[in-house]
Design a protein around this motif. Structure first.
Motif, PDB file in Angstrom:
ATOM      1  N   ALA A 135      -5.085   1.991  -0.223  1.00 15.12           N
ATOM      2  CA  ALA A 135      -4.584   2.207   1.192  1.00 15.12           C
ATOM      3  C   ALA A 135      -5.597   2.700   1.997  1.00 15.12           C
ATOM      4  O   ALA A 135      -5.547   2.614   3.316  1.00 15.12           O
ATOM      5  CB  ALA A 135      -3.139   2.585   1.210  1.00 15.12           C
ATOM      6  N   GLN A 136      -6.271   3.933   1.648  1.00 15.01           N
ATOM      7  CA  GLN A 136      -7.191   4.661   2.437  1.00 15.01           C
ATOM      8  C   GLN A 136      -8.411   3.854   2.780  1.00 15.01           C
ATOM      9  O   GLN A 136      -9.488   4.356   3.339  1.00 15.01           O
ATOM     10  CB  GLN A 136      -7.005   6.090   1.884  1.00 15.01           C
ATOM     11  CG  GLN A 136      -5.868   6.977   2.047  1.00 15.01           C
ATOM     12  CD  GLN A 136      -5.401   7.284   3.419  1.00 15.01           C
ATOM     13  OE1 GLN A 136      -6.496   7.199   4.074  1.00 15.01           O
ATOM     14  NE2 GLN A 136      -4.058   7.487   3.558  1.00 15.01           N
ATOM     15  N   GLY A 140       0.775  -1.247  -0.049  1.00 16.20           N
ATOM     16  CA  GLY A 140       0.082   0.063  -0.116  1.00 16.20           C
ATOM     17  C   GLY A 140       0.704   1.269   0.172  1.00 16.20           C
ATOM     18  O   GLY A 140       0.334   2.215   0.503  1.00 16.20           O
ATOM     19  N   VAL A 168       4.439  10.478   2.103  1.00 18.17           N
ATOM     20  CA  VAL A 168       4.167   9.272   1.355  1.00 18.17           C
ATOM     21  C   VAL A 168       3.794   8.292   2.802  1.00 18.17           C
ATOM     22  O   VAL A 168       2.794   7.488   2.292  1.00 18.17           O
ATOM     23  CB  VAL A 168       5.363   8.692   0.869  1.00 18.17           C
ATOM     24  CG1 VAL A 168       5.444   9.396  -0.601  1.00 18.17           C
ATOM     25  CG2 VAL A 168       6.721   8.843   1.671  1.00 18.17           C
ATOM     26  N   ARG A 188       2.010   9.114   5.277  1.00 20.08           N
ATOM     27  CA  ARG A 188       0.727   9.248   5.711  1.00 20.08           C
ATOM     28  C   ARG A 188      -0.394   8.862   4.446  1.00 20.08           C
ATOM     29  O   ARG A 188      -1.231   7.950   4.661  1.00 20.08           O
ATOM     30  CB  ARG A 188       0.253  10.842   5.561  1.00 20.08           C
ATOM     31  CG  ARG A 188      -1.134  11.295   6.328  1.00 20.08           C
ATOM     32  CD  ARG A 188      -1.299  12.714   6.091  1.00 20.08           C
ATOM     33  NE  ARG A 188      -0.117  13.614   6.684  1.00 20.08           N
ATOM     34  CZ  ARG A 188       0.486  14.300   5.927  1.00 20.08           C
ATOM     35  NH1 ARG A 188       0.463  14.648   4.815  1.00 20.08           N
ATOM     36  NH2 ARG A 188       1.507  14.897   6.683  1.00 20.08           N
ATOM     37  N   ARG A 189       0.201   8.833   3.318  1.00 19.02           N
ATOM     38  CA  ARG A 189      -0.671   8.362   1.918  1.00 19.02           C
ATOM     39  C   ARG A 189      -0.865   6.729   2.276  1.00 19.02           C
ATOM     40  O   ARG A 189      -1.788   6.392   1.974  1.00 19.02           O
ATOM     41  CB  ARG A 189      -0.030   8.769   0.719  1.00 19.02           C
ATOM     42  CG  ARG A 189      -0.071  10.121   0.526  1.00 19.02           C
ATOM     43  CD  ARG A 189       0.628  10.277  -0.790  1.00 19.02           C
ATOM     44  NE  ARG A 189       0.555  11.742  -1.213  1.00 19.02           N
ATOM     45  CZ  ARG A 189       1.496  12.123  -2.250  1.00 19.02           C
ATOM     46  NH1 ARG A 189       2.208  11.138  -2.976  1.00 19.02           N
ATOM     47  NH2 ARG A 189       1.580  13.384  -2.752  1.00 19.02           N
ATOM     48  N   SER A 190       0.171   6.254   2.758  1.00 13.90           N
ATOM     49  CA  SER A 190      -0.048   4.661   2.919  1.00 13.90           C
ATOM     50  C   SER A 190      -0.725   4.147   4.196  1.00 13.90           C
ATOM     51  O   SER A 190      -0.801   2.973   4.326  1.00 13.90           O
ATOM     52  CB  SER A 190       1.436   4.172   2.822  1.00 13.90           C
ATOM     53  OG  SER A 190       2.170   4.324   4.127  1.00 13.90           O
ATOM     54  N   GLY A 191      -1.221   5.237   4.854  1.00 17.56           N
ATOM     55  CA  GLY A 191      -1.914   4.874   6.010  1.00 17.56           C
ATOM     56  C   GLY A 191      -1.203   4.461   7.097  1.00 17.56           C
ATOM     57  O   GLY A 191      -1.599   4.322   8.387  1.00 17.56           O
TER      58      GLY A 191
END
Lengths: 289, 289, 289, 289
Positions: C267-268, A249, B282, B284-287
């Protein structure tokens, strides 16, 4: 130690040579046999199976397909005379690393993933940086070999795919550094500053590290042959990094940009040149290529 | 020498301090006067005009707008008591650098562009790397000051905007290095490898350079405050690089990706944090942010 | 005609229904048998082999793995009672399309690639646009079926993989349209304009086409469920397009950007939402998500 | 109505002609006076000030610089004989739109922002789509003119910059559509499918809208001259969109990719060609350009 070494490209030859010079008994095998004869002091064998036995079998192959073909499809893990340990040093996908770990566990052959950082000239001198994942006991057994080939071994836990993830992360950073230098040089040249002058400054100050100095010098001199690490292999590693990132992810915008530029570089005929030729892409786009 | 120093942010204060310690007589001025009083041994003056005279006037301001406001709109070049030389050390656009060179030529004031590489702690010790463009004679006259502030001065010819292009190219490479480390760390963490372990390996081997070690340590520790160089300023420099690249027909895919990510970082509240916080984007984007 | 239909997801069920209503005798098979019972007037069979015979066997499966598993690994081409024609309508990779064409040629089973454009509601009414590649004679034989399922069949020559390339190109353009609307809406909202108002204007004027109207309405209403075409499948198609583009040396910067954003959307947590949810990515990054 | 019209490029001439034909009394002014003589039935005047009065003054200039130069730096708002309304139809930055709204408010001249969608041939027939922001009463007064020039006027509230944001959003979507078609065509051609065949299918089905049909036909025919809307102007609009997006914290990855490709197209000599020539960028990169 009684060592088998499979895969004698430029990196493999250099690494096997280090093992011979460190006093190990080394059987070597390569798909095209001429390469095997080129390792002085080693004992060329006729089949991969003859190399894949002894105390430790080392593999250093070009890519997933080659490693899968020799080890898995070649059925080497089904033989009676399997090695005491498989030291797997190729740069391969995280997915294959996971598969291989499982396959070796079933076959009862200890598996250590140990990809390396360093170009052939570094490998010649036994000064690679080696990233190792696997059971601590197995890594310890491989230590004499690792020490012969590398300046230092960096342990990354027991799950073998971790070492491969680290290797791909490092190569991604390396290709990113080249792209950044290429863009900076094209930018500077647009403003009348020689790329060589710019890189001389930056790679001797803020970026005074082996990767920047080495590739920076190639970019500055527009010297792309002979290839230390060819562009097509760099493209392969970025592809592996992107695939492995997607499975967890993670999106990597720099890696995506690199992928596009590497495809263009190959389409423009630079696939067999040194990875430094990536710098030609942005220069060409600006009409200064 | 009789020096005037305009602009006493964290960088300016440190640099002016070096001049004082090297025995120069330094008049200092800043828009907000408290900063001026903080330079021990310097002589605070009440107006920019009082600083912009003497042997050399040094300017170290935050951006184009500040420099244009003080020097051009402030009419300092129309005064009788103009300095013998203007040493312009701010990180500004290539376009403004060209304008200023022309304006100074008309006013008969020698102009040297001399932007610097190094964070405030490096400036404190007089160890900056200074990039200088301008007439050789003028640079030579400024040498005692340059030597007091910098470890080395790198000459880049006579056209003043070249030094600014070099500075922007260098900062672009710096922000690229941070992004590459951030992506590599997010990738590695997705595969169970601590970003800190990955960066420890890479910044001590292939990437053992000041930029990688410094920002790598911040990213590894997720330590983004206090800011050495804040993210908003990094975004400004990327914007200047993109604009200057466009004027000479150079496209920079990495710079474009950086621009997007920096905008996102600011939108998410990290504009005043250290530039290392770019690595959060990046993640944060991936969770995993 | 005597038809076998394999794969009864939402698209397959609707298409098989059209065949039944057009008077064809349709045997249907699906891995999970409930779906097979849902096609009124069709004859559910217990094994894929029972469906893969007759005048024409139609396959409409989710992806490469499913098609490869049923047809190739399932050994269906080795049976005596093979169909007179395989009408392969799944969205699959160009590489698999090439493999299948070769495998069918060896087995002596005519192969027509016929992927479709249209969501399930369009499939219900037999109004799909069908892209067909294969021998002209084979396409002509399949015409009664194609006419029952589609509003129009667009021929793309004899090499089967071409139809799949066209399908991937079309889906790439579709996902690009969604991304463009998402970015435009986020931009407009940042300036106080409701995304819905913007898209109402543009999708009724310059962009008055089915794709823009359909997905534009979803984005405007922030309505992402139920999925007409889920985001994870869209991500799959972009991955296939990128892989197929790479093999022919084509870099696609929009596709690369889409890949990154789709990974982030998954991922979100939006992988099972409608593809329109891709628009949430840029909105979220700006803090308005 | 008594109308002044400033700016007689290809769009302006066509729009002014519509006003004349609708029976309005139209004074026209252009920086280069030949263009003014080309509007049949209109009354050429010698200065912008003579045009900037009457019931309504319409401006249709090339860019921010032209509009700022004529209206603001030309001091037109300081004259006694100011118009009853300024109908500002140029494609300009959101920032300038905000400035102009404030300046007009201080000068007491009602200001309506009314940028348009449509190429010169559409403007000839009075069939533009017009986006209007401003006080409702002012828009109502301008209605007879808007109706003469446009097929429809789309209201976007009272804040003038909103209409400009909408215009930039629309142009961004337009350039994105061209890029998407260009990438799809290059991809298809790599797989042996003529780009023209691909675009024929897609622009008559899923993407059957004016923008796709018009630009799709140009891309299919590789016909880039004469320019309907030249590439350099498209690059300007993307730059304005990116700048306006940044001020509100929105990152636009597609717009960033477009910016890079447009810079490359201009560097490669296509700046004065039709915007459809953007499609050449990816084709050239793949070696098929």
């Amino acid at each position: 130690m009684d060592v088998g070494f499979i895969g004698l490209g430029r990196m493999g030859r250099a690494m096997a040579g280090c093992l011979v010079r460190a006093g190990h008994s080394v059987r070597v095998w390569n798909r095209s046999p001429e390469a095997a004869r080129a390792v002085e002091g080693a004992n060329p064998v006729a089949t991969a199976a003859e190399a894949f036995r002894g105390d430790v079998a080392v593999t250093m192959l070009a890519d997933d397909a080659a490693l899968r073909s020799v080890i898995v499809e070649g059925g080497l893990l089904d033989w009676a005379e399997r090695p005491g340990l498989h030291l797997s040093m190729s740069t391969i996908s995280v997915a294959l690393a996971q598969d291989l770990a499982a396959i070796h566990a079933r076959a009862g052959v200890p598996y250590v993933a140990a990809p390396v950082f360093g170009r052939p000239d570094v490998a010649e001198t036994g000064a690679l940086n080696i990233v190792a994942s696997g059971e601590a006991e197995a890594i310890a057994r491989a230590a004499p070999l690792l020490d012969a080939m590398g300046a230092k071994t960096w342990p990354f836990g027991t799950e073998p795919q971790r070492a491969n993830a680290v290797k791909l992360a490092g190569n991604f950073m390396l290709v990113s550094a080249i792209e950044a230098m290429g863009e900076a040089a094209a930018f500077a040249e647009g403003h009348g500053v020689a790329g060589a002058d710019l890189l001389d400054l930056l790679t001797n100050t803020l970026f005074a590290s082996p990767v920047y100095k080495g590739y920076g010098a190639s970019i500055a001199a527009k010297r792309y042959e002979p290839p230390g690490f060819n562009l097509r292999l760099g493209a392969k590693d970025i592809r592996l990094a992107l695939a492995a990132a997607e499975t967890v992810g993670v999106s990597m915008p720099f890696a995506s940009a690199l992928r596009d530029n590497l495809i263009e570089a190959i389409a423009q005929g630079d696939g067999d040149k040194d990875l430094a030729a990536l710098a030609r892409v942005v220069a060409r786009r600006s009409g200064r290529g």
